[in-house]
Design an enzyme around this catalytic site. Structure first.
Site, short mmCIF file in Angstrom:
data_model
loop_
_atom_site.label_atom_id
_atom_site.label_comp_id
_atom_site.label_asym_id
_atom_site.label_seq_id
_atom_site.Cartn_x
_atom_site.Cartn_y
_atom_site.Cartn_z
N LYS A 153 -5.03 9.61 1.58
CA LYS A 153 -5.78 10.64 2.29
C LYS A 153 -5.29 12.04 1.96
O LYS A 153 -6.08 12.97 1.85
CB LYS A 153 -5.72 10.38 3.79
CG LYS A 153 -4.31 10.29 4.33
CD LYS A 153 -4.28 9.87 5.77
CE LYS A 153 -2.86 9.55 6.22
NZ LYS A 153 -2.37 8.28 5.66
N VAL A 205 1.55 -1.84 2.77
CA VAL A 205 0.17 -2.12 2.36
C VAL A 205 0.14 -2.84 1.02
O VAL A 205 -0.57 -3.84 0.84
CB VAL A 205 -0.65 -0.82 2.29
CG1 VAL A 205 -2.06 -1.10 1.78
CG2 VAL A 205 -0.70 -0.15 3.65
N GLY A 227 7.31 0.65 16.93
CA GLY A 227 6.89 0.69 15.53
C GLY A 227 5.58 1.39 15.28
O GLY A 227 5.07 1.40 14.16
N LYS A 243 -7.92 13.42 7.20
CA LYS A 243 -9.04 12.48 7.36
C LYS A 243 -10.32 13.22 7.74
O LYS A 243 -11.42 12.85 7.29
CB LYS A 243 -8.68 11.43 8.40
CG LYS A 243 -7.54 10.51 7.94
CD LYS A 243 -7.02 9.64 9.06
CE LYS A 243 -5.89 8.74 8.57
NZ LYS A 243 -5.28 7.94 9.66
N VAL A 259 -16.75 -11.61 -7.00
CA VAL A 259 -16.79 -10.58 -8.04
C VAL A 259 -17.57 -11.04 -9.27
O VAL A 259 -18.29 -10.26 -9.89
CB VAL A 259 -15.34 -10.19 -8.44
CG1 VAL A 259 -15.35 -9.30 -9.68
CG2 VAL A 259 -14.64 -9.49 -7.29
N LEU A 290 -0.10 0.47 -7.91
CA LEU A 290 0.93 1.49 -7.78
C LEU A 290 1.43 1.49 -6.35
O LEU A 290 0.70 1.84 -5.42
CB LEU A 290 0.37 2.88 -8.13
CG LEU A 290 -0.31 3.02 -9.50
CD1 LEU A 290 -0.74 4.47 -9.71
CD2 LEU A 290 0.60 2.56 -10.62
N CYS A 329 4.28 -0.79 -3.58
CA CYS A 329 4.31 -2.13 -3.00
C CYS A 329 5.10 -2.10 -1.69
O CYS A 329 6.03 -2.88 -1.48
CB CYS A 329 4.92 -3.14 -3.98
SG CYS A 329 4.56 -4.85 -3.57
N GLY A 330 4.70 -1.17 -0.82
CA GLY A 330 5.29 -1.10 0.50
C GLY A 330 4.56 -2.03 1.45
O GLY A 330 4.14 -3.13 1.08
N ARG A 387 9.65 1.77 -7.37
CA ARG A 387 10.86 2.51 -7.72
C ARG A 387 12.08 1.61 -7.82
O ARG A 387 12.96 1.84 -8.65
CB ARG A 387 11.12 3.61 -6.69
CG ARG A 387 10.17 4.79 -6.80
CD ARG A 387 10.59 5.92 -5.90
NE ARG A 387 10.53 5.53 -4.48
CZ ARG A 387 10.95 6.31 -3.49
NH1 ARG A 387 11.46 7.50 -3.74
NH2 ARG A 387 10.86 5.89 -2.23
#
Length: 436
Positions: free
Chosen positions: A107, A18, A189, A207, A37, A13, A15-16, A49
């Site tokens: 968070k 991170v 940035g 946090k 794994v 969910l 896909c920016g 979106r």
């Protein structure tokens, strides 16, 4: 639930910055991750979106229907890097209720309503992991939850927001004011176009709530955290800290307190404070994070590294994903929430620390005596006093011994009512000093 075909399906969910790194790492490290794994990790879909803005993701994986994606029968794990409260909370609850484990970097949601998610995970026998929610790539939450599970943690204090740490580091290094340092952070940035969550302390407070919950086995929410930002920190404050061989940091502080009758409580706060340059946290510069943990048996531990950014945060997400996937393969479940202690939360007025107070006063005989008397009436002991004259006016700089926040507040109110005191130019807490 165990995998039957050697493949675990992952729904992503968001896909920016991170999320795109998570997609990249899953593809580039597919073979190694499969070895770690015991099954291959494959993307079942990526909910966004605006699909047209994500050419890095195969078109057949993109979807705008996040709810349908998390409810798919073939999905084993849901990874969430969207942020915010709703609709994410509903989506993650749907995933947990349908037997899917969840990895989140959210968070704000965990600090606001982590209890609901934990309850759903326990009820359905699945995992809820969120290492990336605090301090980016730094392995911190799992050590608190697992490695130190046999110890008694008494204090967690750290720098958990890279933007504010960069700003305060530049103010310390160059003598710049807050606005100038913020402009530099934005141009490089390090700060968002709207830096409110960072500079007003919301990010650090969220946090802090998560850290306190894990450290003290107590449910702590954002509303339990005392929060102050760095917008009022001035170049004069930083210079005054330097005169004390200190520096100013935005700190998240979580403490367990035991009073004479053995009653325990927890205090949680996020605010700027002066700390001695000899303290391990003082040397943490630029956009780095570090958290200092004090435990009865382990002693003092410090966790340090990059606390934000696409690749560091994605590293923490992938670490959680591997852990959760291993549990799915073995048919087991990792450590869940531990909130058995249910300790009461202390109000900020009851919290005890030292204070740095700068007062603009008239340069006349008797002023210092009157100021000292105001402190004494509230039981606040003064450790040091420094006076800087300016003609008919002066600045008194006082550092107190440990006192409660409520007592200091009453003292400042009395000082403000004195005719020879112009104003309290600065009031800042002092942390990390010995002999408090």
């Amino acid at each position: 639930m165990t995998t039957t075909d050697g493949v675990l399906k992952v729904a992503l969910l968001g896909c920016g910055v991170v999320g795109s790194e998570v997609v990249r790492l899953l593809a580039e490290q597919a073979d190694e991750l499969a070895q770690r794994v015991g099954a291959r990790l494959e993307l079942a879909g990526v909910a966004v979106r605006r699909p047209a803005r994500h050419p890095e993701v195969p078109a057949e994986l993109l979807t705008t229907d996040a709810e349908a994606l998390v409810r798919r029968d073939d999905v084993d794990v849901v990874v969430e890097v969207v942020g915010g409260i709703e609709p994410v909370r509903s989506l993650l609850l749907a995933a947990l209720e349908s037997g899917k484990s969840v990895v989140s970097a959210n968070k704000a949601l965990l600090a606001d309503d982590g209890a609901t998610l934990h309850d759903a995970a326990t009820r359905n026998g699945v995992d809820l992991y969120y290492e990336a929610a605090v301090a980016g790539a730094i392995p911190l939450l799992r050590p608190l939850r697992e490695s130190l599970a046999g110890d008694r943690i008494t204090r967690v204090m750290g720098i958990v927001n890279g933007t504010t740490n960069f700003i305060l580091s530049r103010m310390d290094a160059t003598g710049a004011g807050f606005d100038e340092a913020l402009a530099e952070a934005t141009s490089l940035g390090y700060a968002e176009a709207d830096p409110t969550a960072d500079v007003d302390g919301y990010d650090a407070a969220a946090k802090a709530a998560i850290l306190a919950g894990l450290a003290f086995h107590t449910r702590v929410t954002m509303s339990d955290v005392h929060r102050e930002g760095i917008g009022e920190v001035t170049a004069a404050d930083v210079a005054s800290a330097q005169a004390m061989d200190c520096t100013v940091k935005l700190l998240a502080i979580c403490e367990r307190t035991t009073v004479a009758d053995g009653t325990e409580s927890v205090s949680v706060r996020a605010h700027p404070a002066m700390i001695p340059r000899r303290h391990p946290l003082a040397g943490v510069g630029d956009a780095f994070n570090a958290v200092f943990v004090e435990a009865e048996a382990a002693g003092s531990l410090m966790f340090y590294g990059r606390g934000a950014g696409g690749a560091p945060t994605a590293s923490a997400v992938l670490g959680d994903l591997v852990a959760v996937a291993r549990n799915r393969v073995s048919g087991s479940r990792g450590a869940g929430e531990s909130a058995y202690a249910a300790l009461p939360i202390r109000s900020m007025g009851e919290v005890t620390t030292r204070y740095h107070v700068a007062l603009d006063v008239a340069d006349q005989p008797g002023v210092l005596a009157g100021v000292a008397n105001a402190f004494a009436e509230e039981g606040v002991s003064i450790q040091t006093v420094r006076q800087e004259g300016r003609g008919d006016a002066a600045t008194l700089v006082l550092v107190t011994h440990a006192a409660t926040d409520a007592a200091l507040g009453r003292t400042v109110e009395k000082l403000a009512a004195m005719s020879l005191v112009g104003r309290a130019a600065s009031v800042m807490r002092v942390e990390g000093m010995t002999g408090e």
